[in-house]
Design an enzyme around this catalytic site. Structure first.
Site, PDB file in Angstrom:
ATOM      1  N   GLN A 266      -6.111  -2.519   9.490  1.00 29.80           N
ATOM      2  CA  GLN A 266      -5.319  -3.673   8.553  1.00 29.80           C
ATOM      3  C   GLN A 266      -5.882  -4.727   9.398  1.00 29.80           C
ATOM      4  OE1 GLN A 266      -3.339  -3.423   5.896  1.00 29.80           O
ATOM      5  NE2 GLN A 266      -3.636  -5.513   5.762  1.00 29.80           N
TER       6      GLN A 266
ATOM      7  N   LYS B 274       0.706  -1.143   0.030  1.00 29.36           N
ATOM      8  CA  LYS B 274      -0.004  -0.087  -0.132  1.00 29.36           C
ATOM      9  C   LYS B 274       0.765   1.216  -0.337  1.00 29.36           C
ATOM     10  CE  LYS B 274      -3.791  -1.691   2.497  1.00 29.36           C
ATOM     11  NZ  LYS B 274      -3.697  -2.785   3.246  1.00 29.36           N
TER      12      LYS B 274
ATOM     13  N   ASP C  98     -12.467   1.395   3.678  1.00 27.40           N
ATOM     14  CA  ASP C  98     -12.860   0.088   3.399  1.00 27.40           C
ATOM     15  C   ASP C  98     -14.309  -0.376   3.379  1.00 27.40           C
ATOM     16  OD1 ASP C  98     -10.583  -1.457   3.226  1.00 27.40           O
ATOM     17  OD2 ASP C  98     -10.288  -2.065   5.237  1.00 27.40           O
TER      18      ASP C  98
END
Ligand code: NAD
Length: 282
Positions: free
Chosen positions: A96, A52, A119
């Site tokens: 995460q 990322k 997300d």
């Protein structure tokens, strides 16, 4: 032999466009800022964080990692989320996964400001997703739709079978595909007679995380096969699909690596930029 759906190529194309959008924002004094909260030391998470970061740097997004200890308390995690929610400079927040067992993940996700929920996992954003008026899309599902669109593969009326019912892949993908008028079935580890469903699929998506699970026998002739799985086998990264055999039968299929993986990372950055634009009325 089935044609490859080249996720890497499309991800590179979209990255170029995204860079241009970020440059425009920067010209107006806006730099997208993306915060990733990582709790503990899961080895795969460390790899994903690096991937990322590389993509964020390439595009011109500031990515900050908040590394928390394995024994982090719920209270301290919630306090950090509150701080990031309140920080005007922060455009996107994600946790995460996986998180350690003592963490109440649903409670933590619910605490994220939906306007910063990269997300798309807060209850209000999940609700918007199923209602069909969302402003953020889960990255993997977004990437899969982008790939189908790029190759002009229409979803309307298609019989789609998705293997896997996770909140990050199977469920949101089903919501987005329903929105495109596909007929969607979601299969999972307790599904009986999986083959009865998969053999009828015009589009088969596997997100089970089981190397080689999708054999040619499970695939309808001329189907589109999307392999989301990422597995380690004999030191190599492989998907869920028995690639060489299925390629003989499918019309289109994604490779692993070079398929959905690169599109997921790129799509995540698209969500950060979208949320930044939205926050700034651009
Ligand atoms: P998960 O473990 O949360 O979910 C797996 C799902 O597959 C579950 O719903 C389970 O019921 C189902 N399943 C497992 N074995 C099955 C079987 N034999 N038959 C039918 N269903 C079965 O995993 P996840 O987070 O959704 O990820 C799934 C896979 O996709 C993993 O390999 C993961 O690494 C990969 N992944 C890849 C990307 C990408 O960018 N390519 C993104 C996210 C996840």
């Amino acid at each position: 032999m089935g044609q490859l759906l080249d996720g890497q190529l499309l991800a590179d194309l979209r990255t170029g466009k995204l860079k241009e959008s970020v440059n425009k924002l920067k010209a107006g004094g806006i730099i997208p800022c993306f915060c990733v909260i990582n709790i503990g030391n899961d080895p795969s998470s460390q790899i994903y964080l690096k991937t990322k970061k590389r993509k964020a740097d390439e595009i011109g997004i500031v990515q900050k990692v908040y590394q928390l200890p394995e024994n982090e308390t719920q209270a301290d995690l919630l306090a950090l989320i509150d701080r990031l929610n309140a920080d005007q400079k922060v455009d996107g927040i994600m946790i995460q996964l996986p998180a350690p067992k003592q963490i109440n993940l649903n409670q933590a996700l619910e605490r994220i400001d939906p306007e910063k929920d990269v997300d798309c996992l807060t209850p209000s954003n999940v609700g918007r997703l199923w209602r069909g008026d969302h402003f953020v899309e889960p990255a993997t599902a977004h990437g899969i739709l982008a790939l189908l669109d790029h190759y002009q593969l229409n979803l309307q009326g298609q019989n789609v079978v998705i293997i896997g019912r996770s909140s990050i892949v199977g469920k949101p993908l089903a919501a987005l595909m329903l929105e495109r008028d596909a007929t969607v079935s979601i299969l999972h580890a307790k599904t009986q007679n999986l083959a009865a469903y998969t053999k009828r699929a015009d589009i088969l998506v596997s997100a089970a995380g089981q190397a080689g699970m999708i054999t040619a026998k499970l695939v309808k002739k001329d189907a589109i096969v999307i392999d989301v799985g990422i597995n380690r086998q004999n030191g190599k990264t492989v998907g869920d699909v028995d690639f060489d055999a299925v390629r003989q039968k499918a019309k289109y299929l994604t490779p692993v690596p070079g398929g959905i993986g690169p599109l997921t990372v790129e799509s995540l950055m698209e969500q950060v930029v979208n949320l930044t634009r939205r926050k700034n009325g651009r």
